[in-house]
Design a protein around this motif. Structure first.
Motif, PDB file in Angstrom:
ATOM      1  N   ALA A  69      -8.257   8.612   5.635  1.00 45.61           N
ATOM      2  CA  ALA A  69      -7.075   9.008   5.859  1.00 45.61           C
ATOM      3  C   ALA A  69      -5.980   7.917   6.155  1.00 45.61           C
ATOM      4  CB  ALA A  69      -6.735  10.313   7.098  1.00 45.61           C
ATOM      5  N   VAL A  70      -6.398   7.139   7.379  1.00 48.48           N
ATOM      6  CA  VAL A  70      -5.780   6.062   7.920  1.00 48.48           C
ATOM      7  C   VAL A  70      -5.683   4.943   6.684  1.00 48.48           C
ATOM      8  CG1 VAL A  70      -5.603   3.974   9.219  1.00 48.48           C
ATOM      9  CG2 VAL A  70      -6.371   6.236  10.177  1.00 48.48           C
ATOM     10  N   THR A  71      -6.751   4.754   5.839  1.00 50.42           N
ATOM     11  CA  THR A  71      -6.515   3.840   4.782  1.00 50.42           C
ATOM     12  C   THR A  71      -5.676   4.500   3.727  1.00 50.42           C
ATOM     13  OG1 THR A  71      -8.659   3.146   5.059  1.00 50.42           O
ATOM     14  CG2 THR A  71      -7.998   2.696   3.141  1.00 50.42           C
ATOM     15  N   ASP A  72      -5.759   5.723   3.307  1.00 56.02           N
ATOM     16  CA  ASP A  72      -4.698   6.174   2.566  1.00 56.02           C
ATOM     17  C   ASP A  72      -3.467   6.225   2.649  1.00 56.02           C
ATOM     18  OD1 ASP A  72      -6.821   6.767   0.605  1.00 56.02           O
ATOM     19  OD2 ASP A  72      -7.293   9.015   1.453  1.00 56.02           O
ATOM     20  N   LEU A  73      -3.007   6.359   4.084  1.00 56.55           N
ATOM     21  CA  LEU A  73      -1.703   6.155   4.708  1.00 56.55           C
ATOM     22  C   LEU A  73      -1.106   4.768   4.380  1.00 56.55           C
ATOM     23  CD1 LEU A  73      -1.760   8.255   7.826  1.00 56.55           C
ATOM     24  CD2 LEU A  73      -0.403   8.993   5.886  1.00 56.55           C
ATOM     25  N   GLY A  74      -2.027   3.900   4.722  1.00 50.99           N
ATOM     26  CA  GLY A  74      -1.761   2.617   4.579  1.00 50.99           C
ATOM     27  C   GLY A  74      -1.290   2.325   2.982  1.00 50.99           C
ATOM     28  N   LEU A  75      -2.246   2.613   1.937  1.00 49.37           N
ATOM     29  CA  LEU A  75      -1.782   2.525   0.699  1.00 49.37           C
ATOM     30  C   LEU A  75      -0.525   3.036   0.336  1.00 49.37           C
ATOM     31  CD1 LEU A  75      -5.196   3.188  -1.320  1.00 49.37           C
ATOM     32  CD2 LEU A  75      -3.745   1.141  -1.555  1.00 49.37           C
ATOM     33  N   CYS A  76      -0.345   4.167   0.879  1.00 47.85           N
ATOM     34  CA  CYS A  76       1.204   4.905   0.416  1.00 47.85           C
ATOM     35  C   CYS A  76       2.252   3.956   0.839  1.00 47.85           C
ATOM     36  CB  CYS A  76       1.113   6.187   0.902  1.00 47.85           C
ATOM     37  SG  CYS A  76       0.189   7.510   0.063  1.00 47.85           S
ATOM     38  N   VAL A  77       2.048   3.485   2.222  1.00 46.13           N
ATOM     39  CA  VAL A  77       3.127   2.922   2.812  1.00 46.13           C
ATOM     40  C   VAL A  77       3.269   1.405   2.161  1.00 46.13           C
ATOM     41  CG1 VAL A  77       3.635   1.616   4.844  1.00 46.13           C
ATOM     42  CG2 VAL A  77       3.122   3.872   5.009  1.00 46.13           C
ATOM     43  N   ALA A  78       2.208   0.704   1.567  1.00 40.67           N
ATOM     44  CA  ALA A  78       2.383  -0.406   0.871  1.00 40.67           C
ATOM     45  C   ALA A  78       2.927  -0.261  -0.378  1.00 40.67           C
ATOM     46  CB  ALA A  78       0.896  -1.099   0.847  1.00 40.67           C
ATOM     47  N   ILE A  79       2.741   0.739  -1.010  1.00 43.42           N
ATOM     48  CA  ILE A  79       3.104   0.765  -2.412  1.00 43.42           C
ATOM     49  C   ILE A  79       4.640   1.324  -2.516  1.00 43.42           C
ATOM     50  CG2 ILE A  79       2.724   1.668  -4.718  1.00 43.42           C
ATOM     51  CD1 ILE A  79      -0.285   1.525  -3.868  1.00 43.42           C
ATOM     52  N   ALA A  80       4.637   2.525  -2.013  1.00 40.38           N
ATOM     53  CA  ALA A  80       5.650   3.441  -2.277  1.00 40.38           C
ATOM     54  C   ALA A  80       7.305   3.025  -2.150  1.00 40.38           C
ATOM     55  CB  ALA A  80       5.435   4.781  -1.630  1.00 40.38           C
ATOM     56  N   PRO A  81       7.540   2.257  -0.789  1.00 43.78           N
ATOM     57  CA  PRO A  81       8.888   1.810  -0.648  1.00 43.78           C
ATOM     58  C   PRO A  81       9.422   1.210  -1.581  1.00 43.78           C
ATOM     59  CG  PRO A  81       7.667   1.724   1.170  1.00 43.78           C
ATOM     60  CD  PRO A  81       6.521   2.100   0.320  1.00 43.78           C
ATOM     61  N   MET A  82       8.562   0.018  -2.126  1.00 47.84           N
ATOM     62  CA  MET A  82       9.350  -1.169  -3.019  1.00 47.84           C
ATOM     63  C   MET A  82       9.174  -0.467  -4.543  1.00 47.84           C
ATOM     64  SD  MET A  82      10.361  -4.236  -3.328  1.00 47.84           S
ATOM     65  CE  MET A  82      11.017  -4.713  -4.741  1.00 47.84           C
ATOM     66  N   MET A  83       8.225   0.354  -4.786  1.00 44.37           N
ATOM     67  CA  MET A  83       8.062   0.970  -6.214  1.00 44.37           C
ATOM     68  C   MET A  83       9.403   1.937  -6.431  1.00 44.37           C
ATOM     69  SD  MET A  83       5.271   3.409  -7.663  1.00 44.37           S
ATOM     70  CE  MET A  83       5.563   4.698  -6.503  1.00 44.37           C
ATOM     71  N   LEU A  84       9.534   2.845  -5.393  1.00 45.35           N
ATOM     72  CA  LEU A  84      11.001   3.661  -5.400  1.00 45.35           C
ATOM     73  C   LEU A  84      12.215   2.838  -5.538  1.00 45.35           C
ATOM     74  CD1 LEU A  84       9.488   6.687  -3.138  1.00 45.35           C
ATOM     75  CD2 LEU A  84       9.543   6.436  -5.745  1.00 45.35           C
ATOM     76  N   ALA A  85      12.323   1.829  -4.738  1.00 48.99           N
ATOM     77  CA  ALA A  85      13.410   0.885  -4.770  1.00 48.99           C
ATOM     78  C   ALA A  85      13.740   0.382  -5.898  1.00 48.99           C
ATOM     79  CB  ALA A  85      13.264  -0.240  -3.723  1.00 48.99           C
ATOM     80  N   VAL A  86      12.693   0.081  -6.635  1.00 47.73           N
ATOM     81  CA  VAL A  86      12.795  -0.420  -8.269  1.00 47.73           C
ATOM     82  C   VAL A  86      13.211   0.707  -8.796  1.00 47.73           C
ATOM     83  CG1 VAL A  86      11.521  -1.379 -10.139  1.00 47.73           C
ATOM     84  CG2 VAL A  86      11.162  -2.277  -7.731  1.00 47.73           C
ATOM     85  N   PHE A  87      12.629   1.913  -8.977  1.00 47.99           N
ATOM     86  CA  PHE A  87      12.824   2.899  -9.953  1.00 47.99           C
ATOM     87  C   PHE A  87      14.342   3.370  -9.873  1.00 47.99           C
ATOM     88  CE2 PHE A  87       8.254   4.412 -10.306  1.00 47.99           C
ATOM     89  CZ  PHE A  87       7.951   3.380 -11.082  1.00 47.99           C
ATOM     90  N   TRP A  88      14.707   3.444  -8.353  1.00 49.87           N
ATOM     91  CA  TRP A  88      15.974   4.461  -8.089  1.00 49.87           C
ATOM     92  C   TRP A  88      17.116   3.530  -7.801  1.00 49.87           C
ATOM     93  CZ3 TRP A  88      13.352   8.368  -4.259  1.00 49.87           C
ATOM     94  CH2 TRP A  88      12.564   9.038  -4.768  1.00 49.87           C
ATOM     95  N   PHE A  89      17.105   2.362  -7.364  1.00 52.25           N
ATOM     96  CA  PHE A  89      18.119   1.503  -6.848  1.00 52.25           C
ATOM     97  C   PHE A  89      18.128   0.009  -7.730  1.00 52.25           C
ATOM     98  CE2 PHE A  89      16.520   4.035  -3.095  1.00 52.25           C
ATOM     99  CZ  PHE A  89      17.661   4.908  -3.018  1.00 52.25           C
ATOM    100  N   GLY A  90      17.287   0.038  -8.263  1.00 50.30           N
ATOM    101  CA  GLY A  90      17.210  -1.497  -9.219  1.00 50.30           C
ATOM    102  C   GLY A  90      16.801  -2.544  -8.203  1.00 50.30           C
ATOM    103  N   SER A  91      16.435  -2.507  -7.135  1.00 54.81           N
ATOM    104  CA  SER A  91      16.092  -3.392  -6.239  1.00 54.81           C
ATOM    105  C   SER A  91      14.868  -4.112  -6.631  1.00 54.81           C
ATOM    106  CB  SER A  91      16.067  -2.879  -4.854  1.00 54.81           C
ATOM    107  OG  SER A  91      15.814  -3.750  -3.747  1.00 54.81           O
TER     108      SER A  91
END
Length: 309
Positions: A69-91
């Protein structure tokens, strides 16, 4: 950032494209990925609350589940913020050093997850094939040693990947055709000889995923051999039932992992299909793991019902 004949010398930044070919809809694609991430975050946080506080879950399998569970949380934190910034804000711009850092954490956490699945398979093997010695073999000290060994293995082997990339100075492009930094996606940008990078990437994949998968298969061959030799059908079903959660998680992790791995290196899959599938491979298992164990484990299910109602 220097540029020579359309090549880039020691680039300071890179640019993520998101999903090539689907730029016009990736804003909407971000919402299902956000939903998966929220399920993963809530589910794994819930597991990390339940397992330490429920005495009946203080068993090796659930301790490994907490580490997962700790590993899975780390994966989500490592990927999601930048990915969603690219998708939604063109960052889309990212410092090259930050890209290598993200690359390291994504692949290291993948390796850690694979190692924990191997540890869980070993736990099931001892519990079914040598039940009288289960608590004597899987002592708290042994569990800590196993987790540390998996963490060190993943950190050391994966840590060399970004180090090798820092030795590459000339790039033909700084545009990464992906929504996050991934080893082969960065290697393909190089305008130098990167055979060492590619070869070492293959070695890491087989040394971690390949090694773990082989030994998980061996564990389950021995488990099934022991189960099918039990005298009573009820005992066989009970023993097999204790493995179903791990089998489901093992299959979905390795099937998605190897499809993503081989399609990137040897396949002729379109870039958008590969990116979607590789992102699903990284984000879906963290969301499924707490659901699978929550449905199958009576104590977790009972605490969830009590929490909700």
């Amino acid at each position: 950032m220097g540029s020579t004949n359309m090549s880039y010398l020691n680039p300071k930044t890179v640019t993520l494209t998101g999903i090539p070919g689907l730029e016009h809809v990736q804003f909407w694609i971000g919402f299902p990925f956000l939903g998966v991430c929220l399920v993963a975050l809530l589910g794994n946080i819930f597991l990390l609350i339940i397992i330490p506080t429920e005495r009946s879950l203080h068993q090796p399998m659930y301790i490994f589940l907490a580490v997962l569970a700790v590993t899975d949380l780390g994966l989500c934190v490592a990927i999601a913020p930048m990915m969603l910034a690219v998708f939604w804000f063109g960052s889309c711009s990212m410092a090259f050093g930050a890209c290598l850092t993200q690359l390291f954490f994504i692949h290291a956490l993948q390796g850690m997850e694979s190692g924990i699945l191997l540890a869980m398979a070993f736990d099931r093997y001892v519990a079914i094939c040598d039940p009288l010695r289960h608590t004597a073999i899987l002592t708290p000290l042994f569990l800590v040693q196993m987790v540390l060994m998996m963490a060190i293995r993943s950190t050391v082997l994966v840590g060399i990947l970004p180090i090798l990339l820092t030795r590459v100075h000339l790039f033909q492009s700084v545009v990464i055709l992906h929504c996050y930094c991934e080893h082969m996606a960065v290697v393909k940008l190089a305008a130098e000889d990167v055979r060492i990078n590619k070869s070492y990437g293959l070695f890491v994949a087989f040394a971690i995923l390949g090694f773990d998968m082989i030994f998980v298969f061996i564990s389950y061959i021995l488990i099934f051999w022991a189960v099918f030799h039990l005298p009573q059908k009820k005992a066989r079903l009970k023993a097999f039932n204790t493995c179903t959660c791990h089998i489901v998680i093992f299959l979905e992790f390795y099937i998605l992992a190897f499809f993503s791995f081989f399609s990137h290196r040897f396949g002729h899959v379109s870039s958008y299909a590969h990116i979607l599938l590789s992102t699903i491979y990284l984000l879906v298992p963290p969301a499924l793991n707490p659901i699978v164990y929550g449905m199958k484990t009576k104590e977790i299910r009972r605490r969830l019902i009590r929490f909700v109602f």
